[in-house]
Scaffold this motif. Structure first.
Motif, short mmCIF file in Angstrom:
data_model
loop_
_atom_site.label_atom_id
_atom_site.label_comp_id
_atom_site.label_asym_id
_atom_site.label_seq_id
_atom_site.Cartn_x
_atom_site.Cartn_y
_atom_site.Cartn_z
N LYS A 44 0.88 -1.27 -0.02
CA LYS A 44 0.13 0.03 -0.14
C LYS A 44 0.78 1.35 -0.12
N GLU A 46 1.33 5.05 -0.26
CA GLU A 46 0.77 6.63 -0.25
C GLU A 46 1.67 7.59 -0.06
N TYR A 48 1.64 12.01 0.25
CA TYR A 48 1.14 13.42 0.47
C TYR A 48 1.90 14.51 -0.02
N LYS A 60 4.59 7.01 2.16
CA LYS A 60 4.63 6.10 3.19
C LYS A 60 4.27 4.84 2.43
N THR A 61 4.81 3.82 2.67
CA THR A 61 4.61 2.56 2.06
C THR A 61 4.51 1.60 3.19
N GLU A 62 3.49 0.52 2.96
CA GLU A 62 3.19 -0.47 4.16
C GLU A 62 3.03 -1.81 3.20
N TYR A 83 7.11 -1.12 7.36
CA TYR A 83 6.75 0.34 6.79
C TYR A 83 7.80 0.92 6.48
#
Length: 191
Positions: A44, A46, A48, A60-62, A83
Motif C-alpha cells: 500500500k 501513499e 502526501y 509512506k509504504t506499507e 513500513y
C-alpha cells in the motif's frame, strides 16, 4: 463520437470470438480448494503533498503479510507489517508483528497463546465491550491492527436448562515494561 467508434471497433471482435457462454462448465470441487494453509498480503503506497506556507511531502509504504496453518487441533497465525516512511525530516523503516499466536483446540474449547487481536463489539468510535483494543490515534491508525500478548482460554457449551448456551473467555494479559507496555498509559488500565 470518435471515442465511441473506437470502443465499438474494439468490443465487436471480443463479442464475436467469445463463443457460446451458456455452455461453459463453471463447476468445481471444493475438495481441491480445502488446504491446511492460507496466505495473503498487500503493498500500500501513499503519497502526501500539502501546499501551504510550509510545503510538506511525505511518502509512506506499507507491506503486509498474513498467513495461517492448521493441522488437526493446532492452528498457527502470523500477521506482519513493514513500513517505509519518508518525509522531509527523516526516513524510517520498521516492522511490526500485528499478530502471532498458536491456538490448540476446536471451536467449542480452545487455548491461545501469543499476540492476538481481540475484536469484541462493533462500534467504530466507541464500543462498550472493546476492552482489549488499542486506543484510536488519528496520527497512527495502523496501531489498531496490533493485538496484545496474552493467554486466552475459551469455552462454549450448550445446556438442557433455562440457560441454553454459554460462553466463557478467560484472558491473562501481563503488563510489564516489555509486554503490553502501552496499556499502562491507557485509561482502561487501572491498578
Amino acid at each position: 463520437m470518435k471515442n465511441l467508434k473506437w470502443k465499438i471497433l474494439f468490443l465487436l471482435p471480443v463479442f464475436m470470438f467469445a463463443g457460446d457462454l451458456d455452455n461453459i462448465d463453471t463447476s468445481f470441487d471444493l475438495g481441491d480448494v480445502d488446504k491446511p494453509y492460507s496466505y495473503k498480503g498487500y503493498l500500500k503506497p501513499e503519497a502526501y503533498y500539502i501546499d501551504d506556507k510550509d510545503k510538506y511531502k511525505k511518502i509512506k509504504t506499507e507491506l503486509n503479510f498474513e498467513g495461517d496453518y492448521k493441522k488437526n487441533l493446532w492452528y498457527f497465525k502470523l500477521n506482519w507489517s513493514g513500513y517505509y516512511i519518508n518525509d522531509e525530516k527523516d526516513i524510517q523503516t520498521f516492522g511490526v508483528l500485528n499478530e502471532g499466536y498458536v491456538k490448540y483446540g476446536d471451536v467449542n474449547k480452545n487455548v491461545t497463546i501469543g499476540k492476538e487481536l481481540l475484536k469484541w463489539g462493533k462500534g467504530y468510535a466507541y464500543s462498550a465491550v472493546s476492552f482489549f483494543t488499542r486506543e484510536k490515534n488519528p496520527l497512527y491508525p495502523e496501531d489498531l491492527k496490533q493485538g496484545y500478548d496474552l493467554l486466552h482460554l475459551k469455552t462454549i457449551s450448550s445446556l438442557n436448562s433455562d440457560i441454553k448456551n454459554y460462553s466463557i473467555d478467560l484472558i491473562y494479559m501481563p503488563v510489564t515494561d516489555t509486554l503490553n507496555s502501552d496499556l499502562k498509559k491507557s485509561p482502561k488500565f487501572r491498578r
